[in-house]
Design a protein around this motif. Structure first.
Motif, PDB file in Angstrom:
ATOM      1  N   ALA A 172       1.539   1.047   3.717  1.00  0.00           N
ATOM      2  CA  ALA A 172       1.204  -0.153   2.934  1.00  0.00           C
ATOM      3  C   ALA A 172       2.419  -0.496   2.081  1.00  0.00           C
ATOM      4  O   ALA A 172       2.724   0.203   1.121  1.00  0.00           O
ATOM      5  CB  ALA A 172      -0.007   0.130   2.056  1.00  0.00           C
ATOM      6  N   VAL A 173       3.112  -1.566   2.453  1.00  0.00           N
ATOM      7  CA  VAL A 173       4.381  -1.895   1.786  1.00  0.00           C
ATOM      8  C   VAL A 173       4.282  -3.264   1.121  1.00  0.00           C
ATOM      9  O   VAL A 173       4.213  -4.299   1.796  1.00  0.00           O
ATOM     10  CB  VAL A 173       5.552  -1.882   2.802  1.00  0.00           C
ATOM     11  CG1 VAL A 173       6.881  -2.086   2.078  1.00  0.00           C
ATOM     12  CG2 VAL A 173       5.580  -0.580   3.576  1.00  0.00           C
ATOM     13  N   ASP A 180       8.390   1.219  -5.027  1.00  0.00           N
ATOM     14  CA  ASP A 180       7.721   2.462  -4.621  1.00  0.00           C
ATOM     15  C   ASP A 180       7.381   2.458  -3.131  1.00  0.00           C
ATOM     16  O   ASP A 180       7.638   3.423  -2.421  1.00  0.00           O
ATOM     17  CB  ASP A 180       6.435   2.667  -5.435  1.00  0.00           C
ATOM     18  CG  ASP A 180       6.679   2.513  -6.934  1.00  0.00           C
ATOM     19  OD1 ASP A 180       7.853   2.472  -7.326  1.00  0.00           O
ATOM     20  OD2 ASP A 180       5.701   2.426  -7.693  1.00  0.00           O
ATOM     21  N   VAL A 217       2.478  -2.594   6.895  1.00  0.00           N
ATOM     22  CA  VAL A 217       1.621  -3.770   6.668  1.00  0.00           C
ATOM     23  C   VAL A 217       1.832  -4.279   5.247  1.00  0.00           C
ATOM     24  O   VAL A 217       1.824  -3.493   4.283  1.00  0.00           O
ATOM     25  CB  VAL A 217       0.125  -3.423   6.891  1.00  0.00           C
ATOM     26  CG1 VAL A 217      -0.764  -4.618   6.560  1.00  0.00           C
ATOM     27  CG2 VAL A 217      -0.129  -2.979   8.324  1.00  0.00           C
ATOM     28  N   THR A 218       2.014  -5.573   5.123  1.00  0.00           N
ATOM     29  CA  THR A 218       2.121  -6.201   3.808  1.00  0.00           C
ATOM     30  C   THR A 218       0.966  -7.184   3.655  1.00  0.00           C
ATOM     31  O   THR A 218       0.703  -7.985   4.550  1.00  0.00           O
ATOM     32  CB  THR A 218       3.465  -6.971   3.682  1.00  0.00           C
ATOM     33  OG1 THR A 218       4.522  -6.071   3.953  1.00  0.00           O
ATOM     34  CG2 THR A 218       3.624  -7.569   2.283  1.00  0.00           C
ATOM     35  N   ILE A 219       0.274  -7.080   2.537  1.00  0.00           N
ATOM     36  CA  ILE A 219      -0.815  -8.019   2.266  1.00  0.00           C
ATOM     37  C   ILE A 219      -0.259  -9.125   1.369  1.00  0.00           C
ATOM     38  O   ILE A 219       0.275  -8.842   0.291  1.00  0.00           O
ATOM     39  CB  ILE A 219      -2.000  -7.326   1.550  1.00  0.00           C
ATOM     40  CG1 ILE A 219      -2.439  -6.051   2.295  1.00  0.00           C
ATOM     41  CG2 ILE A 219      -3.154  -8.303   1.358  1.00  0.00           C
ATOM     42  CD1 ILE A 219      -2.880  -6.233   3.711  1.00  0.00           C
ATOM     43  N   HIS A 274      -1.444 -11.637  -0.983  1.00  0.00           N
ATOM     44  CA  HIS A 274      -2.680 -11.994  -1.703  1.00  0.00           C
ATOM     45  C   HIS A 274      -2.761 -13.493  -1.993  1.00  0.00           C
ATOM     46  O   HIS A 274      -3.818 -13.978  -2.401  1.00  0.00           O
ATOM     47  CB  HIS A 274      -2.767 -11.219  -3.026  1.00  0.00           C
ATOM     48  CG  HIS A 274      -2.862  -9.741  -2.848  1.00  0.00           C
ATOM     49  ND1 HIS A 274      -1.798  -8.900  -3.015  1.00  0.00           N
ATOM     50  CD2 HIS A 274      -3.911  -8.963  -2.499  1.00  0.00           C
ATOM     51  CE1 HIS A 274      -2.183  -7.649  -2.772  1.00  0.00           C
ATOM     52  NE2 HIS A 274      -3.457  -7.663  -2.459  1.00  0.00           N
ATOM     53  N   ARG A 281      -7.652  -5.727  -4.963  1.00  0.00           N
ATOM     54  CA  ARG A 281      -7.554  -4.355  -4.461  1.00  0.00           C
ATOM     55  C   ARG A 281      -8.563  -4.129  -3.333  1.00  0.00           C
ATOM     56  O   ARG A 281      -8.236  -3.562  -2.290  1.00  0.00           O
ATOM     57  CB  ARG A 281      -7.833  -3.424  -5.643  1.00  0.00           C
ATOM     58  CG  ARG A 281      -7.827  -1.979  -5.355  1.00  0.00           C
ATOM     59  CD  ARG A 281      -7.936  -1.238  -6.680  1.00  0.00           C
ATOM     60  NE  ARG A 281      -7.894   0.183  -6.467  1.00  0.00           N
ATOM     61  CZ  ARG A 281      -8.976   0.936  -6.356  1.00  0.00           C
ATOM     62  NH1 ARG A 281     -10.176   0.403  -6.435  1.00  0.00           N
ATOM     63  NH2 ARG A 281      -8.859   2.235  -6.173  1.00  0.00           N
ATOM     64  N   ARG A 297      -7.373  -5.869  -0.347  1.00  0.00           N
ATOM     65  CA  ARG A 297      -6.188  -5.203   0.191  1.00  0.00           C
ATOM     66  C   ARG A 297      -6.589  -4.010   1.076  1.00  0.00           C
ATOM     67  O   ARG A 297      -6.130  -3.878   2.199  1.00  0.00           O
ATOM     68  CB  ARG A 297      -5.307  -4.743  -0.972  1.00  0.00           C
ATOM     69  CG  ARG A 297      -4.035  -4.073  -0.560  1.00  0.00           C
ATOM     70  CD  ARG A 297      -3.020  -4.106  -1.673  1.00  0.00           C
ATOM     71  NE  ARG A 297      -3.323  -3.255  -2.813  1.00  0.00           N
ATOM     72  CZ  ARG A 297      -3.558  -3.686  -4.040  1.00  0.00           C
ATOM     73  NH1 ARG A 297      -3.566  -4.971  -4.302  1.00  0.00           N
ATOM     74  NH2 ARG A 297      -3.813  -2.837  -5.013  1.00  0.00           N
ATOM     75  N   TYR A 298      -7.494  -3.185   0.558  1.00  0.00           N
ATOM     76  CA  TYR A 298      -7.890  -2.022   1.350  1.00  0.00           C
ATOM     77  C   TYR A 298      -8.653  -2.437   2.607  1.00  0.00           C
ATOM     78  O   TYR A 298      -8.498  -1.831   3.669  1.00  0.00           O
ATOM     79  CB  TYR A 298      -8.706  -1.030   0.503  1.00  0.00           C
ATOM     80  CG  TYR A 298      -7.807  -0.226  -0.410  1.00  0.00           C
ATOM     81  CD1 TYR A 298      -6.737   0.497   0.118  1.00  0.00           C
ATOM     82  CD2 TYR A 298      -7.978  -0.206  -1.778  1.00  0.00           C
ATOM     83  CE1 TYR A 298      -5.889   1.219  -0.700  1.00  0.00           C
ATOM     84  CE2 TYR A 298      -7.133   0.512  -2.608  1.00  0.00           C
ATOM     85  CZ  TYR A 298      -6.086   1.226  -2.061  1.00  0.00           C
ATOM     86  OH  TYR A 298      -5.233   1.932  -2.855  1.00  0.00           O
ATOM     87  N   LEU A 353      -0.919   5.057   4.351  1.00  0.00           N
ATOM     88  CA  LEU A 353      -0.111   5.712   3.307  1.00  0.00           C
ATOM     89  C   LEU A 353       0.264   4.675   2.253  1.00  0.00           C
ATOM     90  O   LEU A 353       0.716   3.578   2.603  1.00  0.00           O
ATOM     91  CB  LEU A 353       1.177   6.282   3.925  1.00  0.00           C
ATOM     92  CG  LEU A 353       1.167   7.751   4.330  1.00  0.00           C
ATOM     93  CD1 LEU A 353       0.049   8.061   5.280  1.00  0.00           C
ATOM     94  CD2 LEU A 353       2.500   8.140   4.953  1.00  0.00           C
ATOM     95  N   THR A 354       0.083   5.022   0.982  1.00  0.00           N
ATOM     96  CA  THR A 354       0.503   4.104  -0.085  1.00  0.00           C
ATOM     97  C   THR A 354       1.621   4.754  -0.902  1.00  0.00           C
ATOM     98  O   THR A 354       1.839   5.957  -0.836  1.00  0.00           O
ATOM     99  CB  THR A 354      -0.659   3.743  -1.033  1.00  0.00           C
ATOM    100  OG1 THR A 354      -1.057   4.918  -1.722  1.00  0.00           O
ATOM    101  CG2 THR A 354      -1.831   3.123  -0.305  1.00  0.00           C
ATOM    102  N   GLY A 355       2.279   3.920  -1.715  1.00  0.00           N
ATOM    103  CA  GLY A 355       3.433   4.385  -2.482  1.00  0.00           C
ATOM    104  C   GLY A 355       3.112   4.735  -3.927  1.00  0.00           C
ATOM    105  O   GLY A 355       4.002   4.658  -4.766  1.00  0.00           O
ATOM    106  N   HIS A 356       1.861   5.088  -4.226  1.00  0.00           N
ATOM    107  CA  HIS A 356       1.529   5.467  -5.608  1.00  0.00           C
ATOM    108  C   HIS A 356       2.409   6.632  -6.067  1.00  0.00           C
ATOM    109  O   HIS A 356       2.589   7.603  -5.330  1.00  0.00           O
ATOM    110  CB  HIS A 356       0.062   5.881  -5.715  1.00  0.00           C
ATOM    111  CG  HIS A 356      -0.887   4.738  -5.588  1.00  0.00           C
ATOM    112  ND1 HIS A 356      -1.564   4.459  -4.423  1.00  0.00           N
ATOM    113  CD2 HIS A 356      -1.269   3.796  -6.476  1.00  0.00           C
ATOM    114  CE1 HIS A 356      -2.324   3.391  -4.601  1.00  0.00           C
ATOM    115  NE2 HIS A 356      -2.166   2.959  -5.834  1.00  0.00           N
ATOM    116  N   ARG A 369      -3.315  -2.428 -16.912  1.00  0.00           N
ATOM    117  CA  ARG A 369      -2.319  -1.482 -16.394  1.00  0.00           C
ATOM    118  C   ARG A 369      -0.902  -1.798 -16.906  1.00  0.00           C
ATOM    119  O   ARG A 369      -0.205  -0.883 -17.372  1.00  0.00           O
ATOM    120  CB  ARG A 369      -2.361  -1.416 -14.866  1.00  0.00           C
ATOM    121  CG  ARG A 369      -1.475  -0.320 -14.296  1.00  0.00           C
ATOM    122  CD  ARG A 369      -1.621  -0.179 -12.803  1.00  0.00           C
ATOM    123  NE  ARG A 369      -2.806   0.546 -12.402  1.00  0.00           N
ATOM    124  CZ  ARG A 369      -2.884   1.869 -12.277  1.00  0.00           C
ATOM    125  NH1 ARG A 369      -1.851   2.626 -12.563  1.00  0.00           N
ATOM    126  NH2 ARG A 369      -3.992   2.443 -11.877  1.00  0.00           N
TER     127      ARG A 369
END
Ligand SMILES: Nc1ncnc2c1ncn2[C@@H]1O[C@H](COP(=O)(O)OP(=O)(O)OP(=O)(O)O)[C@@H](O)[C@H]1O
Length: 457
Positions: free
Chosen positions: A25-26, A31, A55-57, A59, A102, A105-106, A122-125, A205
């Motif tokens: 997930a990019v 990150d 994959v890029t979402i 929004h 969110r 996105r998922y 895979l995410t970049g958290h 956040r």
């Protein structure tokens, strides 16, 4: 590169099982762009046959979002990685926008993975995201006067989370600082996009991120250690609750859970209350656990004697033959036409296998439940019927055809139980109780964790 960088000295991907492929997930931020490069590096050396899709979402919430997605597409084309852009179309809510984005996105990431037969996202958290999450939960708990007993949320983000009970979201960079990832990008001359909403003080956040920026490295380390400790405690509590569910809970009829009263004196009150909360949410079809204090009070009353009470849309009926949980009769879904696949009342996944006949799904109701044979046994038949009355039945032209899985001969409609509190997101911390409840109510088994050795990490 991976072998010389102090914070990346342990390869963050070494324990991940890539057999089912991976969607990265990019977003185009630092990150996830670093995630992509590090992942590519790892797979080329260790698992070159892996199916990898970035994959890029988009929004569609900011004017620059489409261009940012295109920048990721160009990077992927340059380094030879397949890439897809998916757009969040449809109405955008005026409140709760980050949560809705969110959710979308998922959903889109999972759809992209499934379309390619890939079983993991895979995410970049990063460690910085983790510290922010823990700080936010701290603030929330303290605001609600929960400090000290809210260790569950303080565990932060799990290394892996099962989405929709079908696809694992893995966060390999949770232990890596953002600054380290940016250094990786700078050294490779790869740029990234800075999302302006990350510094928009209208959102929680970004405010927490700004507050953390002023804190010492030691403070952030302290937050992460706290999260690690809370995660360990949460896993241990979950394992104890799972043992209690295995040992003391049974399902005498669909929708009816019986607890052996010995649960009340099992010796581990904290785990017993946790097990009760999970079972209450499951029975009521609620995605979150009932309030800790109210659940403790209910537990105390159950110890004191027989009772009939309602919590989390669940009737708790304690009598000589046991403690019984069932969905309350109020607020059940109205009759609706059966369609492809729906979540009914938060509790049942209904699948229509043949759309040729016009069928309705509606609660069985007390009258039809009376006509069902419930068998002889230790469980009072009145309770079994009350539970069955709240189950989804199949109706046609005003006539009840029966309950899927309970006397309904045709396989046209299936109703599969859902472990409601973990049905949408199951953090790997909670794997043990989720598995125990799935076994108890006949839900689909949890897909295996994509880590070698299957440890929860
Ligand atoms: N637009 C996007 N397209 C693809 N992946 C994304 C996008 N936005 C975020 N991600 C993924 O999610 C990770 C975390 O992003 P970010 O911190 O912005 O989201 P978040 O809302 O905090 O995440 P979450 O709420 O899912 O924990 C990113 O590293 C990336 O892997």
């Amino acid at each position: 590169m991976l072998d010389t960088e102090p914070d990346l000295s342990t390869n963050p991907f070494s324990r991940i099982d890539f057999t089912s492929g991976a969607v990265a997930a990019v977003s185009g931020g630092s990150d996830s762009t670093a995630l992509l490069l590090l992942l590519k590096h790892h797979l080329e050396r260790r698992a070159p046959a892996t199916r990898l899709l970035a994959v890029t979402i988009d929004h569609g919430l900011r004017s620059g979002s489409a261009a940012e997605a295109q920048t990721v597409a160009k990077l992927c084309a340059r380094i030879g990685i397949s890439h897809r852009i998916l757009t969040w179309s449809g109405p955008k809510p005026s409140t709760g926008l980050p949560a809705a984005a969110r959710e979308a996105r998922y959903r889109l990431l999972a759809e992209a993975a499934q379309a390619e037969g890939i079983g993991m996202i895979l995410t970049g958290h990063t460690a910085d995201d983790q510290a922010e999450t823990v700080l936010m939960r701290h603030a929330r708990d303290a605001g609600q006067g929960h400090a000290g007993m809210a260790g569950r949320g303080l565990a932060g983000m799990a290394p892996a989370t099962l989405y929709d009970w079908r696809i694992w979201i893995v966060r390999p960079l949770l232990g890596v600082r953002r600054a380290v990832l940016r250094d990786v990008l700078r050294r490779q001359n790869v740029g990234w996009a800075d999302d302006p909403t990350n510094v928009d003080a209208a959102f929680e956040r970004p405010r927490v991120r700004a507050a953390l920026a002023g804190e010492s490295v030691e403070h952030v380390k302290g937050m992460l250690m706290l999260a690690g400790q809370a995660a360990l405690e949460r896993r241990q509590l979950g394992a104890s609750a799972a043992d209690l569910i295995d040992g003391f809970a049974s399902q005498p009829a669909i929708g009816l859970i019986r607890l052996d009263p010995c649960l009340l004196s099992s010796g581990d009150e904290q785990a017993a209350v946790y097990a009760l909360r999970i079972l209450l949410a499951t029975t009521g079809g609620i995605a979150f656990l009932p309030d800790q204090a109210r659940s403790e009070a209910l537990f105390g009353r159950l110890r004191a004697g027989f009772l009939c009470a309602t919590l989390s849309r669940t009737v708790v009926d304690s009598r000589r033959s046991g403690i019984f949980l069932r969905r309350e009769a109020r607020g059940l879904p109205a009759a609706a036409a059966a369609t492809g696949s729906t979540l009914w009342d938060g509790r049942r996944h209904i699948t229509l296998n043949d759309s040729s006949s016009a069928l309705l799904i509606a609660p069985l109701g007390a009258a039809a439940a009376k006509r069902l044979a419930t068998g002889e046994g230790k469980t009072p038949s009145s309770l079994m019927r009350a539970a069955l009355a709240a189950e989804p039945a199949v109706w046609q032209a005003g006539e009840c055809l029966g309950l899927p899985g309970y006397g309904l001969k045709s396989a046209t409609v299936e109703a599969r139980p859902v472990v409601a509190p973990f049905g949408r997101f199951l953090p790997s911390f909670d794997l043990a109780p989720a598995r125990a409840v799935a076994g108890l109510i006949g839900a689909a088994p949890v897909p295996p964790l994509p880590f070698s050795g299957h440890s929860a990490g």
